[in-house]
Design an enzyme around this catalytic site. Structure first.
Site, PDB file in Angstrom:
ATOM      1  N   ASN A  21       0.866  -1.186   0.000  1.00  0.00           N
ATOM      2  CA  ASN A  21       0.000   0.000   0.000  1.00  0.00           C
ATOM      3  C   ASN A  21       0.899   1.230   0.000  1.00  0.00           C
ATOM      4  O   ASN A  21       1.509   1.554   1.018  1.00  0.00           O
ATOM      5  CB  ASN A  21      -0.886  -0.027   1.262  1.00  0.00           C
ATOM      6  CG  ASN A  21      -1.689   1.250   1.437  1.00  0.00           C
ATOM      7  OD1 ASN A  21      -1.799   2.062   0.511  1.00  0.00           O
ATOM      8  ND2 ASN A  21      -2.258   1.428   2.618  1.00  0.00           N
TER       9      ASN A  21
ATOM     10  N   GLU B 143      -6.860   4.574   7.944  1.00  0.00           N
ATOM     11  CA  GLU B 143      -6.637   5.998   7.650  1.00  0.00           C
ATOM     12  C   GLU B 143      -7.865   6.605   6.983  1.00  0.00           C
ATOM     13  O   GLU B 143      -8.179   7.786   7.187  1.00  0.00           O
ATOM     14  CB  GLU B 143      -5.372   6.154   6.785  1.00  0.00           C
ATOM     15  CG  GLU B 143      -4.118   5.912   7.633  1.00  0.00           C
ATOM     16  CD  GLU B 143      -2.902   5.436   6.872  1.00  0.00           C
ATOM     17  OE1 GLU B 143      -2.876   5.526   5.636  1.00  0.00           O
ATOM     18  OE2 GLU B 143      -1.958   4.949   7.543  1.00  0.00           O
TER      19      GLU B 143
ATOM     20  N   HIS C 220      -9.561   1.052   4.984  1.00  0.00           N
ATOM     21  CA  HIS C 220      -8.275   1.239   5.680  1.00  0.00           C
ATOM     22  C   HIS C 220      -8.498   2.187   6.863  1.00  0.00           C
ATOM     23  O   HIS C 220      -9.291   3.129   6.774  1.00  0.00           O
ATOM     24  CB  HIS C 220      -7.243   1.822   4.711  1.00  0.00           C
ATOM     25  CG  HIS C 220      -5.851   1.818   5.266  1.00  0.00           C
ATOM     26  ND1 HIS C 220      -5.429   2.751   6.177  1.00  0.00           N
ATOM     27  CD2 HIS C 220      -4.808   0.978   5.067  1.00  0.00           C
ATOM     28  CE1 HIS C 220      -4.173   2.493   6.506  1.00  0.00           C
ATOM     29  NE2 HIS C 220      -3.773   1.419   5.845  1.00  0.00           N
TER      30      HIS C 220
ATOM     31  N   GLY D  15       2.612   2.066  10.770  1.00  0.00           N
ATOM     32  CA  GLY D  15       3.607   3.126  10.637  1.00  0.00           C
ATOM     33  C   GLY D  15       4.340   3.458  11.919  1.00  0.00           C
ATOM     34  O   GLY D  15       5.028   4.479  11.990  1.00  0.00           O
TER      35      GLY D  15
ATOM     36  N   GLU E  14      -5.326  -5.089  10.591  1.00  0.00           N
ATOM     37  CA  GLU E  14      -4.330  -4.037  10.782  1.00  0.00           C
ATOM     38  C   GLU E  14      -4.616  -3.294  12.088  1.00  0.00           C
ATOM     39  O   GLU E  14      -5.444  -2.365  12.116  1.00  0.00           O
ATOM     40  CB  GLU E  14      -4.389  -3.041   9.621  1.00  0.00           C
ATOM     41  CG  GLU E  14      -4.084  -3.666   8.283  1.00  0.00           C
ATOM     42  CD  GLU E  14      -3.482  -2.646   7.326  1.00  0.00           C
ATOM     43  OE1 GLU E  14      -2.387  -2.907   6.826  1.00  0.00           O
ATOM     44  OE2 GLU E  14      -4.092  -1.588   7.110  1.00  0.00           O
TER      45      GLU E  14
ATOM     46  N   LYS F 185       0.000   4.242  -0.274  1.00  0.00           N
ATOM     47  CA  LYS F 185      -0.679   5.423   0.313  1.00  0.00           C
ATOM     48  C   LYS F 185      -0.474   6.644  -0.599  1.00  0.00           C
ATOM     49  O   LYS F 185      -0.416   6.489  -1.817  1.00  0.00           O
ATOM     50  CB  LYS F 185      -0.166   5.672   1.734  1.00  0.00           C
ATOM     51  CG  LYS F 185      -0.191   4.413   2.589  1.00  0.00           C
ATOM     52  CD  LYS F 185       0.026   4.690   4.051  1.00  0.00           C
ATOM     53  CE  LYS F 185       0.104   3.369   4.795  1.00  0.00           C
ATOM     54  NZ  LYS F 185       0.064   3.536   6.240  1.00  0.00           N
TER      55      LYS F 185
ATOM     56  N   SER G  96       3.437  -2.383  10.316  1.00  0.00           N
ATOM     57  CA  SER G  96       4.883  -2.425  10.580  1.00  0.00           C
ATOM     58  C   SER G  96       5.535  -3.754  10.208  1.00  0.00           C
ATOM     59  O   SER G  96       6.458  -4.203  10.888  1.00  0.00           O
ATOM     60  CB  SER G  96       5.177  -2.054  12.042  1.00  0.00           C
ATOM     61  OG  SER G  96       4.780  -0.704  12.290  1.00  0.00           O
TER      62      SER G  96
HETATM   63  C1  PEP Z   1      -0.817   0.084   6.164  1.00  0.00           C
HETATM   64  O1  PEP Z   1      -1.071   1.264   6.283  1.00  0.00           O
HETATM   65  O2  PEP Z   1      -1.587  -0.649   5.514  1.00  0.00           O
HETATM   66  C2  PEP Z   1       0.389  -0.425   6.797  1.00  0.00           C
HETATM   67  C3  PEP Z   1       0.409  -1.683   7.128  1.00  0.00           C
HETATM   68  O3  PEP Z   1       1.421   0.468   7.030  1.00  0.00           O
HETATM   69  P1  PEP Z   1       2.897   0.151   7.630  1.00  0.00           P
HETATM   70  O4  PEP Z   1       3.362  -1.139   6.997  1.00  0.00           O
HETATM   71  O5  PEP Z   1       3.718   1.328   7.215  1.00  0.00           O
HETATM   72  O6  PEP Z   1       2.730   0.010   9.092  1.00  0.00           O
END
Ligand code: PEP
Length: 244
Positions: free
Chosen positions: A8, A93, A91, A167, A161, A10, A205
């Site tokens: 992703n 976000e 998601h 992040g 998630e 983003k 992460s």
């Molecule tokens: C995400 O936003 O889907 C995600 C998993 O981000 P990160 O791997 O940067 O934690």
């Protein structure tokens, strides 16, 4: 089932960054898992031309309607037309920044399916919800509200998630991931009868250094990767870990 490494991007990526995709394909010409990149919508068409079927592409959101007066939005059919086969929906976000409710996510999933896309539906608890012992209840409510009737192993992927892991460099313990993924499988089985083929991704992460241990957890069929998907070397290492 074929495991899935999904990136992703983003709101990151300009045409110059297509070089990362070129490098990924060159380094992993025959990956032992499915590889999917969800770039910003502006990069879907050039990335599709570059990928030429060697990796799958997805959007990061779509509107619930097929077309119309919705300035700034992108429809599922537009994503498909630009080369996407998947779309990330719900998601955290988008849930946080755009107030997307479970019902709004479910409407988008239906739009995605109508356009022939596979929906990657994201669920996950906040840190406060985990601390309050509400993780499984939150996941259960999100699953019930965000996934409409009609789900199949071909049109649905679920990504767990934890919001606090995205992040941040922090991840749940392997036992905590297993607890949620086992519950997700049971929830899907209760709805669908046989949910064995629906892929369950862990996201939050995931890095080259922790990918292998996470992929060994029960009912983890792949990963949704944010930051570490932007560089071919990092994402390639995750793809390799998933392929085993
Ligand atoms: C995400 O936003 O889907 C995600 C998993 O981000 P990160 O791997 O940067 O934690």
């Amino acid at each position: 089932m074929r495991r899935l490494a999904a990136g992703n991007w983003k709101m990151n990526g300009l045409r110059a960054d297509l070089a990362e995709v070129e490098a990924l394909i060159a380094a992993h010409p025959a990956p032992g898992c499915e590889v999917l990149i969800c770039p910003p919508a502006t990069l879907l068409a050039p990335m599709a031309a570059l990928a030429a079927g060697r990796l799958a592409l997805g959007g990061q959101d779509c509107h619930a309607r097929a077309a119309g007066a919705h300035t700034g939005d992108v429809s599922a059919a537009m994503l498909a037309d630009a080369g996407a086969t998947h779309v990330i929906l719900g998601h955290s976000e988008r849930r946080a920044d755009h107030g997307e409710t479970d019902a709004a996510v479910a409407a988008k999933v239906q739009a995605a399916w109508a356009a022939g896309l596979t929906a990657i539906v994201c669920v996950g608890e906040t840190e406060g919800q985990r601390d309050a012992g509400a993780t499984l209840a939150v996941i259960e409510a999100q699953m019930a509200g965000s996934i409409p009737a009609g789900a199949t192993a071909a049109n649905l992927v679920v990504a767990y998630e934890p919001v606090w892991a995205i992040g941040t460099g922090r991840t749940p313990t392997l036992a905590e991931i297993a607890e949620v993924h086992d519950r997700l499988r049971a929830l899907l089985a209760a709805r669908m009868g046989d949910a064995a083929g629906v892929r369950l991704l862990y996201g939050g992460s995931v890095k080259p250094g922790n990918a292998a241990e996470i992929f060994a957890v029960s009912n983890v069929d792949g990963a949704l990767v944010g930051g570490a998907s932007l560089k071919a070397a990092d994402f390639g290492a995750i793809v390799a870990a998933l392929a085993g």
